[in-house]
Design a protein around this motif. Structure first.
Motif, PDB file in Angstrom:
ATOM      1  N   GLY A  97       0.789  -1.182  -0.032  1.00 40.71           N
ATOM      2  CA  GLY A  97      -0.008  -0.059   0.023  1.00 40.71           C
ATOM      3  C   GLY A  97       0.834   1.223  -0.040  1.00 40.71           C
ATOM      4  N   ALA A  98       1.965   1.232   0.743  1.00 39.09           N
ATOM      5  CA  ALA A  98       2.627   2.435   0.860  1.00 39.09           C
ATOM      6  C   ALA A  98       3.317   2.837  -0.423  1.00 39.09           C
ATOM      7  CB  ALA A  98       3.916   2.156   1.964  1.00 39.09           C
ATOM      8  N   ASP A 215      -6.788   7.594  -1.348  1.00 36.90           N
ATOM      9  CA  ASP A 215      -5.985   6.281  -0.903  1.00 36.90           C
ATOM     10  C   ASP A 215      -7.212   5.296  -0.289  1.00 36.90           C
ATOM     11  OD1 ASP A 215      -4.819   4.504   0.801  1.00 36.90           O
ATOM     12  OD2 ASP A 215      -3.478   5.749   1.660  1.00 36.90           O
ATOM     13  N   GLN A 218      -7.079   0.681   2.150  1.00 40.18           N
ATOM     14  CA  GLN A 218      -8.011  -0.065   3.101  1.00 40.18           C
ATOM     15  C   GLN A 218      -9.424  -0.243   2.709  1.00 40.18           C
ATOM     16  OE1 GLN A 218      -8.613  -0.628   7.906  1.00 40.18           O
ATOM     17  NE2 GLN A 218      -6.945   0.559   6.951  1.00 40.18           N
ATOM     18  N   LYS A 244      -4.003  -3.843  -0.007  1.00 40.12           N
ATOM     19  CA  LYS A 244      -4.643  -4.872   0.936  1.00 40.12           C
ATOM     20  C   LYS A 244      -5.449  -5.918   0.319  1.00 40.12           C
ATOM     21  CE  LYS A 244      -4.061  -2.333   5.185  1.00 40.12           C
ATOM     22  NZ  LYS A 244      -3.638  -0.783   5.148  1.00 40.12           N
TER      23      LYS A 244
END
Ligand SMILES: *Cc1c(COP(=O)(O)O)cnc(C)c1O
Length: 392
Positions: A97-98, A215, A218, A244
């Protein structure tokens, strides 16, 4: 030597899972847990989905990894599917994700800077946001507990209160490049952005030629009951980070962008050795096979409504413990009147139920999206028992 071989950055609990069985985890000592944490919104197909396992097994036997210097039929297929299913015209694959957020931020800066607009670099982000643990992504969050020991931060971020439109307006200036927001804050405590706020962000971005970055690391990939949460707001972002759930447990992320937004991302500007390798693409394609259809998304919405209804009814019995149910689809949170972290530990250690703590004294309920009525019943039984014998 007293340092543990695993670098001690996590407060690891005593539960040591060794096997998964659909929506349950089995630990080393044989205990069985109902997994309503899903590896933090990752295992959306549960732990033993035959389609996902089969796809990974078959691809591992055929071809696991090649460099991005070669053509990628597997990557083209997954990218084309994501382009067909979303606002995006182009996709960059990552392993986390980062990295997806990093690619999103680089895409936004390059949008302005590719033709020499180098003063456009600032990204407006929101307080209590979580965007990852790399230097750039911790810099994108105002949370001091993630900064301590890692100074100096990367310059170029302005933090504004979530839902504070006037604050966003005041933060926009000649250096602004983008606004980045989680439509549903996850780590921050399952806070769902209002329609009005998101629409206003879109309008501000349009009026000021800013990139609007979502973003959805999640909240994306069917978690909220649509493939991506932005669909429920009736607007489109310019750039979106996803990860994720998208690999169903296999490390995979992606940065999605419109053609306009990606105008600076030309040959040589970005890359990743593993990103989008055939094995990851097989996992991603298997996840889309399962989730990107009306039946599955309807199921998520139905289960989400059922679970939410049950929770809302239930929390009234314990006004001293619980104050509110929040969320969208199967991304739910219960705000507690007491510390949520200890309650999560209580449910785990004494009732075989896995949930996840979050900011704002919320505990998160992030079940696999394949849950059925029996899992909801089992969850409510365990939660009821847990609330009944809990002393804060
Ligand atoms: C988890 C998360 C990330 C970081 O993902 P990693 O795979 O841990 O790097 C970024 N943004 C949001 C909203 C997340 O929930």
């Amino acid at each position: 030597m007293s340092i543990t071989p695993l670098m001690p950055v996590y407060p690891r609990c005593g539960v040591r899972p060794v096997r998964g069985d659909n929506c349950h985890l089995i630990s080393e000592d044989g205990r069985r847990f109902l997994d309503f944490a899903s590896g933090i919104a990752v295992n959306l197909l549960g732990h033993s989905h035959p389609g996902l396992i089969g796809a990974i097994q078959q691809q591992a036997e055929t071809l696991m990894h090649v460099s991005n210097l070669y053509g990628s039929p597997q990557g083209e297929r997954l990218a084309e599917r994501l382009v067909d299913l979303t606002f995006a015209d182009t996709v960059f694959f990552t392993n986390s994700g980062a990295e997806a957020v990093e690619a999103a931020m680089k895409t936004a800066r390059a949008y302005h800077q590719h033709d020499g607009n180098e003063e456009r670099f600032e990204i407006i982000t929101f307080k209590n946001a979580f965007h990852g643990r790399t230097m750039a992504t911790i810099s994108a969050s105002n949370q001091e507990k993630m900064h301590k020991g890692f100074m100096p931060l990367l310059p170029g971020f302005r933090y504004v209160e979530f839902e504070d439109l006037e604050g966003v307006k005041a933060a926009i200036g000649p250096n602004t490049a983008a606004i980045m927001v989680e439509p549903v804050q996850g780590e921050g405590g399952i806070r769902v952005a209002s329609k009005g706020f998101i629409h206003a962000l879109r309008e501000l971005a349009d009026a000021n030629d800013l990139m609007l970055i979502f973003d959805e690391v999640q909240c994306g990939v069917a978690r909220t009951g649509t493939l991506y949460a932005y669909e429920q707001y009736g607007i489109e972002p310019d750039i979106l980070a996803t990860a994720k759930g998208i690999g169903g447990g296999f490390p995979l992320g992606a940065c999605l962008a419109s053609e306009k937004a990606a105008r600076g991302m030309v040959i040589g500007t970005h890359g990743s050795t593993y990103g989008g390798n055939p094995l990851a693409m097989a996992a991603g394609n298997a996840v889309l096979d399962a989730v990107a259809n009306d039946d599955f998304l309807t199921h998520v919405r139905e289960m989400g409504e059922k679970l939410r209804g049950r929770l809302e009814q239930f929390i009234g019995n314990y006004p001293n413990l619980f104050s509110e149910v929040r969320g969208l689809g199967l991304m739910l949170g219960v705000k507690m009147a007491v510390e949520s972290r200890q309650f999560v530990a209580h449910l785990r250690d004494h009732h075989g139920l896995l949930t996840v703590a979050a900011g704002d004294n919320v505990f998160r309920i992030l079940p696999p999206l394949v849950i059925n009525d029996e899992h909801i019943d089992e969850f409510m039984e365990k939660l009821s028992a847990g609330a009944a014998d809990y002393t804060p």
